[in-house]
Write an enzyme that holds these catalytic residues in place. Structure first.
Site, PDB file in Angstrom:
ATOM      1  N   SER A 183       0.825  -1.206   0.000  1.00  0.00           N
ATOM      2  CA  SER A 183       0.000   0.000   0.000  1.00  0.00           C
ATOM      3  C   SER A 183       0.858   1.254   0.000  1.00  0.00           C
ATOM      4  CB  SER A 183      -0.892   0.000   1.251  1.00  0.00           C
ATOM      5  OG  SER A 183      -1.514   1.261   1.443  1.00  0.00           O
ATOM      6  N   TYR A 200      -2.605  -0.073   9.983  1.00  0.00           N
ATOM      7  CA  TYR A 200      -2.759  -0.666   8.649  1.00  0.00           C
ATOM      8  C   TYR A 200      -1.464  -0.519   7.860  1.00  0.00           C
ATOM      9  CZ  TYR A 200      -4.174  -1.100   3.770  1.00  0.00           C
ATOM     10  OH  TYR A 200      -4.237  -1.451   2.438  1.00  0.00           O
TER      11      TYR A 200
END
Length: 327
Positions: free
Chosen positions: A127, A152
């Protein structure tokens, strides 16, 4: 090839599976169909895939070690596209254990399956959030990523380290792709463009964080899938100065857009003006993302092809059809 796609009922997973099936691959898709957002949307995505004779779905939670091990033993996959993860930056502030179970324990289970069953290449989702609060633009794979601003993001950075370790120890070719804000039809309802479209159509105000002073490298899902499949087909080899068959690439649009301009594109397609509620920056968020994609261009010839206005038009039109609304 026989390909495992984890997270096949997810947004990118569905589109990736469809692309692989269209070219003749055999796809086994797994997903736990959790209720992080409406499971009906996940079921409807799967319904786009199940008519294909070469598609098989199994409901599997990647955090279940025994089940994942048995899956690999049974199917003997040629390659793996690992997209399953607990998504969402803001949700990681509320439910951290979901990220540990799926993004860390689940990823180890996938790595172990690849290691023990001769998988030729693992392509997995990282990501853009790994860049944290980096100020230098555009983000490059050579930039430091040691200061994540959400759990995350930390789990995605951990995935890159874990994959590198397995590549080093066991010679498993693996490639991580740092996705930059993916959008398009069948998208996630927790994403901004989805929330904006719904609120505008319902006449509700939209939340615009950091008072609209944000930029995102919005990337259309078909472009993302093109990059994923090209990477999957070209197993990682050791980069210069390394003996480890592990690589990491940015995959984005290479063209950041101001959030207010993004909203204006949605407004134009809907023919409605948004009521904007300007709010401060949220914890775990960053003011800008911008992908340097030169490395991926050099590796597989990746180049995004979908202009923002065209991609958003496709999303808005899908939204109207799916929810039975006039947009």
């Amino acid at each position: 090839m026989k390909v495992l796609v984890t997270g096949a009922a997810g947004f990118i997973g569905m589109h990736t599976s469809a692309r692989l099936l269209a070219r003749g691959d055999e796809v086994v898709g797994i997903d736990n169909l959790n209720d992080y957002y409406d499971p009906k949307l996940k079921q409807d995505r799967l319904a786009q895939l199940t008519p294909h004779a070469n598609f098989r779905f199994e409901k599997v939670d990647i955090a279940d070690r025994a089940v994942v091990s048995a899956l690999f033993e049974r199917h003997r996959f040629d390659r793996v596209v690992h997209l399953a993860a607990q998504a969402g930056v803001r949700y990681s502030l509320q439910n951290p254990h979901a990220y540990v179970d799926s993004n860390l324990a689940g990823f180890v289970n996938v790595l172990e399956g690849c290691r023990h069953h001769g998988v030729a290449h693992l392509a997995y989702a990282s990501s853009s959030s790994v860049y944290g609060g980096n100020k230098k633009m555009p983000f490059s794979e050579t930039d430091p990523v040691d200061h994540p601003v959400s759990l995350y993001a930390a789990t995605k950075k951990a995935n890159e380290l874990m994959a590198h370790t397995y590549s080093h120890l066991y010679g498993l070719p693996s490639t991580g792709l740092r996705f930059f804000t993916v959008y398009g039809p069948w998208g996630r309802p927790d994403m901004a463009y989805f929330l904006f479209t719904r609120a505008i159509l319902e006449g509700r105000a939209i939340d615009v964080f950091n008072h609209g002073d944000m930029k995102r490298d919005f990337t259309y899902v078909d472009d993302i899938v093109e990059g994923v499949v090209r990477v999957l087909d070209k197993a990682a080899t050791p980069p210069a100065g390394s003996t480890v068959p592990h690589r990491v690439f940015n995959i984005g649009n290479n063209d950041p857009v101001q959030l207010l301009d993004f909203i204006a594109c949605i407004e134009e397609r809907l023919g409605k003006t948004a009521q904007k509620r300007l709010l401060p920056m949220q914890d775990g968020d960053v003011p800008a993302t911008y992908a340097d994609i030169s490395a991926l261009q050099d590796w597989v010839g990746f180049r995004p092809a979908t202009p923002l206005a065209e991609g958003l038009a496709k999303f808005v039109d899908w939204y109207g059809r799916y929810y039975g609304l006039s947009a």
